[in-house]
Design a protein around this motif. Structure first.
Motif, PDB file in Angstrom:
ATOM      1  N   VAL A  55      -3.103  33.202 -14.718  1.00 58.32           N
ATOM      2  CA  VAL A  55      -1.808  32.406 -14.757  1.00 58.32           C
ATOM      3  C   VAL A  55      -1.100  32.604 -13.681  1.00 58.32           C
ATOM      4  O   VAL A  55      -0.888  33.848 -13.267  1.00 58.32           O
ATOM      5  N   GLY A  56      -0.950  31.721 -12.755  1.00 53.05           N
ATOM      6  CA  GLY A  56      -0.262  31.701 -11.360  1.00 53.05           C
ATOM      7  C   GLY A  56      -0.124  30.427 -10.820  1.00 53.05           C
ATOM      8  O   GLY A  56       0.065  29.392 -11.547  1.00 53.05           O
ATOM      9  N   TYR A  57       0.157  30.509  -9.568  1.00 55.58           N
ATOM     10  CA  TYR A  57       0.608  29.250  -8.856  1.00 55.58           C
ATOM     11  C   TYR A  57      -0.682  29.025  -7.567  1.00 55.58           C
ATOM     12  O   TYR A  57      -0.954  30.011  -6.958  1.00 55.58           O
ATOM     13  N   LEU A  58      -0.898  27.759  -7.408  1.00 61.28           N
ATOM     14  CA  LEU A  58      -1.726  27.373  -6.233  1.00 61.28           C
ATOM     15  C   LEU A  58      -0.962  27.664  -4.975  1.00 61.28           C
ATOM     16  O   LEU A  58       0.172  27.134  -4.944  1.00 61.28           O
ATOM     17  N   ILE A  59      -1.645  28.432  -4.316  1.00 58.83           N
ATOM     18  CA  ILE A  59      -0.929  28.648  -2.771  1.00 58.83           C
ATOM     19  C   ILE A  59      -1.543  27.933  -1.679  1.00 58.83           C
ATOM     20  O   ILE A  59      -1.102  27.930  -0.505  1.00 58.83           O
ATOM     21  N   THR A  60      -2.608  26.945  -2.064  1.00 56.17           N
ATOM     22  CA  THR A  60      -3.094  26.232  -0.940  1.00 56.17           C
ATOM     23  C   THR A  60      -3.179  24.887  -1.614  1.00 56.17           C
ATOM     24  O   THR A  60      -3.384  24.684  -2.875  1.00 56.17           O
ATOM     25  N   GLU A  61      -3.336  23.822  -0.632  1.00 54.53           N
ATOM     26  CA  GLU A  61      -3.890  22.273  -1.272  1.00 54.53           C
ATOM     27  C   GLU A  61      -5.133  22.681  -1.639  1.00 54.53           C
ATOM     28  O   GLU A  61      -5.933  23.388  -1.021  1.00 54.53           O
ATOM     29  N   PRO A  62      -5.703  22.003  -2.661  1.00 57.42           N
ATOM     30  CA  PRO A  62      -7.026  21.724  -3.047  1.00 57.42           C
ATOM     31  C   PRO A  62      -7.845  21.139  -2.009  1.00 57.42           C
ATOM     32  O   PRO A  62      -7.290  20.267  -1.387  1.00 57.42           O
ATOM     33  N   VAL A  63      -8.812  21.608  -1.493  1.00 52.83           N
ATOM     34  CA  VAL A  63      -9.760  21.151  -0.390  1.00 52.83           C
ATOM     35  C   VAL A  63     -10.963  20.533  -1.162  1.00 52.83           C
ATOM     36  O   VAL A  63     -11.746  21.461  -1.812  1.00 52.83           O
ATOM     37  N   VAL A  64     -11.425  19.386  -0.886  1.00 59.56           N
ATOM     38  CA  VAL A  64     -12.599  18.621  -1.352  1.00 59.56           C
ATOM     39  C   VAL A  64     -13.702  18.765  -0.462  1.00 59.56           C
ATOM     40  O   VAL A  64     -13.316  18.391   0.775  1.00 59.56           O
ATOM     41  N   ARG A  65     -14.873  18.938  -0.968  1.00 65.90           N
ATOM     42  CA  ARG A  65     -15.972  18.847   0.165  1.00 65.90           C
ATOM     43  C   ARG A  65     -17.279  18.672  -0.737  1.00 65.90           C
ATOM     44  O   ARG A  65     -16.977  18.597  -2.106  1.00 65.90           O
ATOM     45  N   GLU A  66     -18.339  18.171  -0.148  1.00 69.15           N
ATOM     46  CA  GLU A  66     -19.575  17.983  -0.851  1.00 69.15           C
ATOM     47  C   GLU A  66     -20.644  18.575  -0.242  1.00 69.15           C
ATOM     48  O   GLU A  66     -20.743  19.209   0.955  1.00 69.15           O
ATOM     49  N   THR A  67     -21.513  19.230  -1.134  1.00 65.76           N
ATOM     50  CA  THR A  67     -22.543  20.016  -0.843  1.00 65.76           C
ATOM     51  C   THR A  67     -23.739  19.356  -0.390  1.00 65.76           C
ATOM     52  O   THR A  67     -23.626  18.080  -0.564  1.00 65.76           O
TER      53      THR A  67
END
Length: 136
Positions: A9-21
């Protein structure tokens, strides 16, 4: 078979980064921080304790949901498999904590009323930067 399952339980400290394998799977990565707090009876105030940091990875459909719904500063609850990884950088060994999420979502106990109501929130990095962390 016997992987460690945890809930953070916490806070996101970065923006989610989307990538594709290379094989076409979608993955979203972000960092989550959880800081313990305790009441100091001597001062009569709440004080921060130790901080836990982890890189959270979300795959496929979960990745799509995280990319669309969560951003930096959001309070979250994340559940998944906990792992540590060691690597060498600059002649020093480092250890990172990784959580491969099986579920992650907005923590409604900590979310602002507009976030909890389902009202669309700003998704651009500029707009998200204007949202401050609670208590910060």
């Amino acid at each position: 078979m016997f992987e460690t399952q945890v809930t953070v339980v916490g806070y996101l400290i970065t923006e989610p980064v989307v990538r594709e394998t290379p094989n076409g799977n979608r993955v979203v990565s972000c960092r989550v921080a959880a800081t313990s707090r305790r009441f100091d009876r001597d001062t009569g105030e709440w004080v921060d304790g130790d901080r836990f940091l982890a890189t959270v990875s979300c795959w496929k459909r979960l990745a799509d949901g995280v990319a669309a719904a969560l951003g930096k500063g959001d309070p979250v609850v994340a559940t998944g498999r906990l792992r540590t990884r060691e690597y060498e950088a600059g002649g020093q060994w480092r250890t990172v904590v990784e959580l491969e999420a099986t579920a992650i979502g907005l923590d409604l106990a900590r979310a602002a009323p507009a976030e909890a109501s389902g009202v669309p929130r700003p998704r651009s990095a500029t707009d998200r930067a204007l949202v401050s962390l609670p208590g910060g």
